[in-house]
Design a protein around this motif. Structure first.
Motif, short mmCIF file in Angstrom:
data_model
loop_
_atom_site.label_atom_id
_atom_site.label_comp_id
_atom_site.label_asym_id
_atom_site.label_seq_id
_atom_site.Cartn_x
_atom_site.Cartn_y
_atom_site.Cartn_z
N THR A 5 25.72 7.18 -73.03
CA THR A 5 25.20 7.17 -71.94
C THR A 5 25.20 9.21 -71.31
N LEU A 6 25.66 9.76 -72.80
CA LEU A 6 26.32 10.81 -72.07
C LEU A 6 24.64 11.77 -72.99
N LEU A 7 24.45 11.19 -74.37
CA LEU A 7 23.29 11.10 -75.08
C LEU A 7 22.07 11.27 -74.43
N GLU A 8 21.73 10.45 -73.73
CA GLU A 8 21.10 10.05 -72.71
C GLU A 8 20.33 10.19 -71.51
N LYS A 9 21.37 11.03 -71.20
CA LYS A 9 21.72 12.13 -69.92
C LYS A 9 21.99 13.58 -69.77
N GLY A 10 22.35 13.71 -71.09
CA GLY A 10 23.47 15.13 -70.91
C GLY A 10 21.98 16.09 -71.17
N GLU A 11 20.86 16.19 -71.67
CA GLU A 11 19.42 16.84 -70.57
C GLU A 11 19.43 17.48 -70.33
N SER A 12 18.94 15.83 -69.62
CA SER A 12 18.67 15.98 -67.98
C SER A 12 18.90 16.51 -66.82
N GLU A 13 21.00 16.72 -66.93
CA GLU A 13 22.17 16.98 -66.46
C GLU A 13 22.26 18.27 -66.44
N ASP A 14 21.40 19.33 -67.61
CA ASP A 14 22.12 19.90 -67.86
C ASP A 14 23.57 20.81 -68.56
N TRP A 15 24.32 19.12 -69.35
CA TRP A 15 24.95 19.43 -70.56
C TRP A 15 26.33 19.14 -69.43
N PHE A 16 27.27 20.13 -70.16
CA PHE A 16 28.91 19.88 -69.07
C PHE A 16 28.91 21.36 -67.84
N ALA A 17 27.52 21.11 -67.69
CA ALA A 17 27.94 21.78 -66.45
C ALA A 17 27.45 20.87 -64.87
N THR A 18 28.13 19.98 -65.56
CA THR A 18 27.06 18.19 -64.57
C THR A 18 28.98 18.04 -65.01
N PRO A 19 29.78 17.05 -63.81
CA PRO A 19 30.95 17.05 -64.45
C PRO A 19 31.13 16.03 -64.30
N TYR A 20 29.78 14.85 -64.51
CA TYR A 20 30.47 13.17 -64.82
C TYR A 20 30.01 13.89 -66.10
N ILE A 21 29.16 14.26 -66.87
CA ILE A 21 29.23 15.07 -68.05
C ILE A 21 29.55 14.54 -68.97
N VAL A 22 30.73 16.22 -68.32
CA VAL A 22 32.19 16.57 -68.81
C VAL A 22 32.97 15.09 -68.95
N VAL A 23 33.39 14.64 -68.03
CA VAL A 23 34.19 13.02 -67.70
C VAL A 23 33.85 12.51 -68.58
N LEU A 24 32.59 11.83 -69.42
CA LEU A 24 31.66 11.42 -69.90
C LEU A 24 32.46 11.15 -71.60
N ALA A 25 32.33 13.07 -71.83
CA ALA A 25 32.42 13.65 -72.73
C ALA A 25 34.26 13.16 -73.14
N ILE A 26 34.63 13.11 -72.31
CA ILE A 26 36.42 13.32 -72.25
C ILE A 26 36.35 11.59 -73.27
N LEU A 27 35.79 11.25 -72.08
CA LEU A 27 36.63 9.27 -71.96
C LEU A 27 35.93 8.76 -74.21
N SER A 28 34.35 9.02 -74.02
CA SER A 28 33.55 9.36 -75.41
C SER A 28 35.27 9.32 -76.50
N ILE A 29 35.62 10.75 -75.92
CA ILE A 29 36.37 11.45 -77.35
C ILE A 29 37.61 10.49 -77.30
#
Length: 515
Positions: A214-238
């Protein structure tokens, strides 16, 4: 068990047909998204979940497919996946709300994840060990051609009909594949029946791989780590990946058997499969956008341009299998494949705004030949040391890495395009000023041209400025897409040394009993 005669070929036809169902559906929907969006009244961000939900569900199931096939019997699991995929396709075509359609697409992805790896395992079991290269080549027809011809088929269906038919076309194919599977594929023992289920492993796998995809699919459209849920996804994936690996190595009944990573060829093969996915899906993603957004081609025209390359792959696949059987080192063929892919990218990086359909024929033919030289040798190198039940596990992990490589390729190339677009625009705008004789001459010529058509001096000046801006936008996009091709080619070229970390082997010795 090894089959001969008619049964061998009908099983081969069955598993390739079933895997094509899943592989074509990874890209066929993309060309129909604008029509679905308008029909269901959805936003661009919401409609994108049709692709994201499918990909996430698919990549979660892939590494589990070996365990599921072992627990329920490979034939039973494969047949259930075909039936579920066919039913989900019917439900997708009948969906009247976006939420329904997304849910049914996720169901398709769950079923599709069971088709790919299980189909490959059945095929390897059906063919004799000395012909494993040919078997892999036949399976590669679907794996490489499916994502390539998907846009062609989707574009044609949209031209002559409506979007539900991109799902309905799966139904007769699914019924045929289910019948052939039930009739001809032999049952395998349910060796995992009665053993404890690693629920913690399943949960951690879903969290880790689902978050990453989901991080890879939605990251660019959501401006990557400027979006809180993308940050959460990155932490969850790691943390999910780390905990999942720890869990699977410490339990007696793992969902994914990471002990197969002890085979060096398979471990390296995971990386080369990732690179293959990057090139395969990344190039299929960038090229249609380049053709449609910049050159003005229709989806059908773009699909037709891609088709000859797919035909080349189909023609080449059997010859690759024969060469492997005769002892040509897989590393050499894969090296040539990566080199050809670099040539393809280099040729496209020299595209211009006047490039036409004829300019892309030979580059895409070269790509088609290169992909044939890549898929079969890379898969063969990865599985050459696996034994018994390891085949199913390895097939699932290998296919998962190819899918993740594709998602990473699309995400990274999209980000690259965004970054380089700003860079090239700044450079071009630096030349648009009154101190640049070339700009002044072009600007004045445009003004005189518009005034000659009857426009006032002020209107002609405004129109000339808009014309210059349009030229800047087109040139910016052209330079940006050319950069994307160039980077993709370099990544493939620099990956060639990885191939020589894998063992040279004249013939891949796959045991016939891989239950």
């Amino acid at each position: 068990m090894v089959e001969t005669g008619f049964r061998k070929w009908i099983i081969t036809f069955t598993v390739i047909t079933a895997s094509l169902l899943e592989l074509i559906d990874t890209t066929i929907v993309n060309v129909a998204l604008p029509q679905i969006q308008g029909n269901l009244g959805a936003s661009l961000e919401d409609i994108a979940w049709l692709s994201t939900g499918y990909a996430v569900a698919n990549v979660i199931i892939l590494p589990m497919s070996g365990w599921l096939g072992n627990r329920f019997g490979r034939k039973n699991y494969f047949l259930a996946s075909i039936v579920l995929f066919t039913i989900a396709s019917f439900l997708c075509g009948n969906a009247t709300m976006l939420e329904e359609l997304i849910g049914f697409r996720i169901l398709q992805g769950i079923a599709g994840g069971g088709l790919i790896a299980t189909a490959q395992a059945i095929l390897l079991e059906t063919w004799p060990r000395e012909d494993v290269g040919i078997a892999t080549a036949l399976f590669g027809l679907g794996a490489v051609v499916g994502p390539t011809v998907g846009p062609t088929i989707g574009g044609y269906i949209i031209e002559i009909s409506s979007w539900p038919w991109i799902f309905y076309v799966n139904i007769p194919v699914g019924i045929l594949a289910a019948y052939c599977t039930y009739t001809f594929v032999r049952s395998t023992p349910r060796e995992g029946k009665g053993m404890p289920i690693d629920w913690w492993g399943i949960g951690l796998l879903a969290i880790a791989v689902g978050s990453l995809q989901t991080l890879l699919e939605k990251g660019e459209s959501e401006d990557w780590f400027a979006t809180p849920y993308i940050v959460v996804l990155a932490i969850l994936s790691i943390f999910g990946v780390l905990l999942f690996i720890w869990r699977e190595l410490s339990t007696d009944h793992p969902i994914v058997n990471f002990k197969i990573m002890r085979h060096r060829s398979f471990s390296v093969g995971m990386f080369t499969s990732f690179v293959l996915g990057f090139g395969l899906y990344g190039s299929v993603f960038v090229f249609p956008i380049f053709c449609q957004n910049l050159l003005g081609f229709t989806p059908l025209q773009t699909g037709e341009i891609l088709f000859p390359g797919g035909v080349c792959t189909i023609i080449m696949m059997p010859f690759i299998g024969i060469m492997l059987k005769r002892g040509v080192p897989a590393q050499f063929m894969a090296s040539v494949g990566m080199l050809l892919f670099f040539v393809f990218c280099w040729m496209l990086s020299n595209s211009t705004l006047s490039s036409g359909t004829g300019d892309f024929f030979w580059p895409l033919v070269i790509r088609g030949v290169g992909m044939a030289l890549l898929f079969v040798p890379l898969t063969t190198l990865a599985i050459q040391d696996l034994k018994g039940p390891e085949i199913g596990q390895g097939s699932g992990l290998n296919n998962m890495m190819r899918q993740l490589g594709g998602s990473f390729g699309i995400a990274s190339l999209t980000t690259l395009i965004h970054i380089r677009q700003g860079f090239h625009r700044s450079n071009l705008l630096a030349n648009i000023n009154d101190y640049n004789p070339a700009f002044v001459e072009r600007f004045n010529n445009l003004i005189h041209n518009f005034m000659g058509k009857g426009y006032s001096g002020l209107d002609a000046q405004q129109m000339a400025a808009k014309a210059i801006e349009g030229t800047v936008i087109k040139q910016t996009l052209l330079l940006t897409y050319n950069d994307a091709y160039w980077i993709a080619g370099l990544i493939m070229l620099f990956s060639i040394p990885l191939l020589y970390l894998q063992k040279f082997k004249k013939n891949v010795d796959i045991p016939t009993d891989i239950h």
